[in-house]
Design a protein around this motif. Sequence first.
Motif, mmCIF file in Angstrom:
data_model
loop_
_atom_site.group_PDB
_atom_site.id
_atom_site.type_symbol
_atom_site.label_atom_id
_atom_site.label_comp_id
_atom_site.label_asym_id
_atom_site.label_seq_id
_atom_site.Cartn_x
_atom_site.Cartn_y
_atom_site.Cartn_z
ATOM 1 N N ILE A 49 6.949 10.994 40.196
ATOM 2 C CA ILE A 49 5.711 10.737 40.933
ATOM 3 C C ILE A 49 4.637 10.203 39.998
ATOM 4 O O ILE A 49 4.586 10.564 38.812
ATOM 5 N N ALA A 50 3.784 9.333 40.539
ATOM 6 C CA ALA A 50 2.628 8.808 39.816
ATOM 7 C C ALA A 50 1.404 8.895 40.710
ATOM 8 O O ALA A 50 1.504 8.820 41.945
ATOM 9 N N LEU A 51 0.244 9.040 40.081
ATOM 10 C CA LEU A 51 -1.049 9.039 40.768
ATOM 11 C C LEU A 51 -1.787 7.776 40.359
ATOM 12 O O LEU A 51 -2.046 7.551 39.171
ATOM 13 N N THR A 52 -2.122 6.925 41.334
ATOM 14 C CA THR A 52 -2.785 5.660 41.025
ATOM 15 C C THR A 52 -4.306 5.861 40.956
ATOM 16 O O THR A 52 -4.835 6.872 41.436
ATOM 17 N N PRO A 53 -5.046 4.894 40.391
ATOM 18 C CA PRO A 53 -6.508 5.005 40.328
ATOM 19 C C PRO A 53 -7.177 5.128 41.696
ATOM 20 O O PRO A 53 -8.286 5.648 41.800
ATOM 21 N N THR A 54 -6.505 4.667 42.756
ATOM 22 C CA THR A 54 -7.079 4.771 44.101
ATOM 23 C C THR A 54 -6.843 6.143 44.722
ATOM 24 O O THR A 54 -7.320 6.400 45.824
ATOM 25 N N GLY A 55 -6.097 7.006 44.052
ATOM 26 C CA GLY A 55 -5.789 8.322 44.585
ATOM 27 C C GLY A 55 -4.491 8.398 45.350
ATOM 28 O O GLY A 55 -4.145 9.451 45.892
ATOM 29 N N ARG A 56 -3.749 7.303 45.394
ATOM 30 C CA ARG A 56 -2.454 7.299 46.084
ATOM 31 C C ARG A 56 -1.398 7.970 45.221
ATOM 32 O O ARG A 56 -1.333 7.772 43.998
ATOM 33 N N LEU A 57 -0.542 8.748 45.851
ATOM 34 C CA LEU A 57 0.656 9.270 45.213
ATOM 35 C C LEU A 57 1.823 8.354 45.552
ATOM 36 O O LEU A 57 2.031 7.996 46.718
ATOM 37 N N VAL A 58 2.580 7.973 44.532
ATOM 38 C CA VAL A 58 3.768 7.145 44.718
ATOM 39 C C VAL A 58 4.958 7.907 44.162
ATOM 40 O O VAL A 58 4.978 8.272 42.975
#
Length: 360
Positions: free
Chosen positions: A19-28
């Motif tokens: 899992i990664a957390l993007t600068p926009t707050g999305r979890l991928v």
Amino acid sequence: MEKFTISRDDTIYEAWPDIALTPTGRLVCVFSECSHHGNRSYTRIVTTHSDDRGRTWSGKSPVTEPLHKPSPDLPHWNCARVVSLSDSKLYVTVDTIAGGHEGNSDDGEQCVWLFVSSDDGLTWTGPLPTPVEGIVPDRLIEVKHGDSIGRWILAAHKIIDEVWEERAWLSDDCGATWSTPITIARDPELKLCEGSVFELPGGELCCLMRENSFQGLDAFKSVSRDGGLTWGTVTSFALPGCHRPVGGLLQSGRVLVTHRFLQGGAGWLGWWTQNLFAALTTVESCLADSRGGTSTRIMPLDYDRSPVADTGYSGWVQFPDGEIYVVNYIVDDAPKAQIRGYSIWESDFILEQTNGGDTK
């Protein structure tokens, strides 16, 4: 602790997430689809995403094309990792394997590829080749401190001359060129693999590794103090039965490690793994020169009730407010493996309280 279903598709085996957390707050979340853990005749790497902190998730979308493998001599997709770097792009690392089962030999293809997304995981560019030879690659690491700031580090393991070896490749130009392989750890008495490299506040790099004898041995570690150019002595770390550790620094300054617990003994032939653990430890423990200098506080996260249990490859991120979100695969109540998420907080490990004037 709260649990969430990230993906459950009873037609396919879903496993080995990150899992990664993007600068926009999305979890991928990235993970594998395959016929079965022991059958890779069909494999594909997919993602799903969440914009509400992992409470609900999108449908699956492909990162790779599917690979159909009628022969063991043909490659299959294996284990993917994902990370969001300072350029706000997402990077997936994934290995392809041909020949021996899960790369447990010197023979056959063992290549690591990169996929890149500039739109929060909606579309991907790749596969882009890397020079990395090995399997179960780590996340792509970007050094944030010291003289090596901005350096990329990518690690994987391979059996070389019958010895299991964890190695790293370094890039100081964002992947345009790479170093020759650098040995992180190699010990003919151990089966060291599945390394997790993370940076400590002083700029040191710690690599925690699985020991693959299936005897329930500790995790092992090695430390670099020069940006990954050289690595120290391999030492035992107080995480018994540790498979596929995923370590990192928390906002508090403590270190979190999620991992499969594999008790060893004959049980692995049938009931081989049922537990996902999370451990809280310290920077001092990561830098200690012996097992006696390491301290851990271990918490169970999930238990696989299935008679064909299969669980314990994980990934995690921490939100700015301190919430930790963990991903894992597990069979449990499904006919095939599924992907779960877990919301935890550091206070779940240790309750900070005042008793008679003393804080514990």
